[in-house]
Structure formats: C-alpha cells, structure tokens
Design a protein around this motif. Structure first.
Motif: not given
Length: 209
Positions: A86-87, A90-91, A93, A107
């Motif tokens: 999932e991280a 999500s690209s 932070r 994405p």
C-alpha cells in the motif's frame, strides 16, 4: 504453469536455470551500456530504524534507498506485506519527497498480495501498468527490497492473471520464478550494496521456520 516475461517477449528465451542472460539486442531497456549504468555515490543511506520494515524509493541517480514506514516487525507477515505494498502504491510521503526521493511505480499500478508460502510472497502485478520498460528493474526492485524487509519473507514472486512472471534484473538478466533482495543489491547505495541489508540491520529478522 505458464510463465510470462515481465515487459519482455518470452519467445526464444532459454528456459534452463533460475537466472537467464538475454542477448543485448533483446533487452528493450537501456541497462547494458556502461554509460547508462546506475551510479552509487559513496554516501550513507538515509537514517531509518534498524530491524524494522521499510520501503524503498528511487533517487535521481537510479539508486534505491530505504525509508521508514509506519509498520512493525511485531505485526503479522500478511499485515506488514500488505502495508508495504500500500505504501509503494501510494507514492512517497512528503518527507521523502523533500529528500528528493521518488518512485518508478506509477499510481496506476496495482500491487496486490496473493499470499505468502514457504517465505515467498506472491504479488499480483500488471506489467503494462508500469509503462516505461526502462523503469521495470527499478520498480520490481522497489517491491522486492521492500517486501523482503517484512518478517518471514525471503523472496518475492510476481503473477499476472494467475501466470508466473519472469523478473527483469539489473544488467539485463531474467530471474525465473522468484527474486530476493540480493538480486537487486546493485541498485542500493554503496554501503548497503557492500554490507548487505542484513549486515547493517535493516528489515525484520527472519524467524526460524
């Protein structure tokens, strides 16, 4: 079981052994020319917690570096792997982007955990979603290095529509079946490439079977 080559045509490739070296002319991504090879400046990787799951992002010089993620080795293997995927989907932070880190995984790409068996995580990935063939080794490397930082995972196998996918390795070879962090060590910063992820205490300790 049918085998699909991730982003490459399987026709004409040898089927013996786990790692297969492909003729230079058959490699669509420019990784064989020494002038285009990734460089690894002699700098330390960013500071990340030791003995914890981590996610790997790309640097401008086509090097993969680890970054902290909100997961713990105390969680179940399934939960950690799902969280890592999932991280990645999500690209990076904001803090990672501030450090000029990016991702070769667009994405639109969907990364789905099929299951974990015999310390190998099976991940569903549509290679067409990656788009640029030159990014494939980096994108696959991000997934393999990140997922193998989870507890109880030593290797990653990719599938598409139920078919096993051959994995493009740095330098133009293909790994048939599954790949380990060692297969993508040449994409790490110098210190990590030399000492190995386990040598510097990154990732979860692998429990005894």
């Amino acid at each position: 079981m049918l085998v699909t080559v991730l982003g490459l045509a399987a026709c004409g490739l040898p089927d013996e052994g786990r790692t297969q070296v492909v003729d230079d002319a058959s490699v669509p991504y420019e990784l064989l020319d020494a002038g285009e090879s990734p460089t690894r400046p002699d700098v330390d990787a960013p500071t990340v917690p030791r003995h914890a799951p981590m996610v790997f992002w790309t640097r401008a010089d086509r090097v993969l570096v680890p970054a902290a993620v909100d997961l713990s080795c105390a969680q179940t293997t399934i939960d950690v792997v799902r969280g890592l995927l999932e991280a990645l989907a999500s690209s990076p932070r904001d803090s990672d982007r501030d450090a000029r880190l990016g991702s070769a995984i667009p994405p639109a790409a969907q990364l789905t955990l099929v299951g974990v068996d015999d310390r190998t995580a099976e991940v569903e990935l549509d290679p067409l979603a990656i788009g640029d063939a030159e990014r494939l080794p980096l994108a696959v490397g991000q997934v393999v290095l990140s997922v193998t930082s989870a507890p109880g995972v030593d290797a990653v196998r990719f599938v598409t529509s139920g078919e096993t996918v051959d994995l493009p390795l740095p330098g133009g070879a293909l790994a048939t079946g599954s790949a380990t962090a060692e297969d993508y060590a040449t994409l790490l910063p110098d210190r990590l490439a030399a000492d190995g992820i386990d040598g510097v205490g990154l990732g979860c300790d692998t429990p005894d079977p």
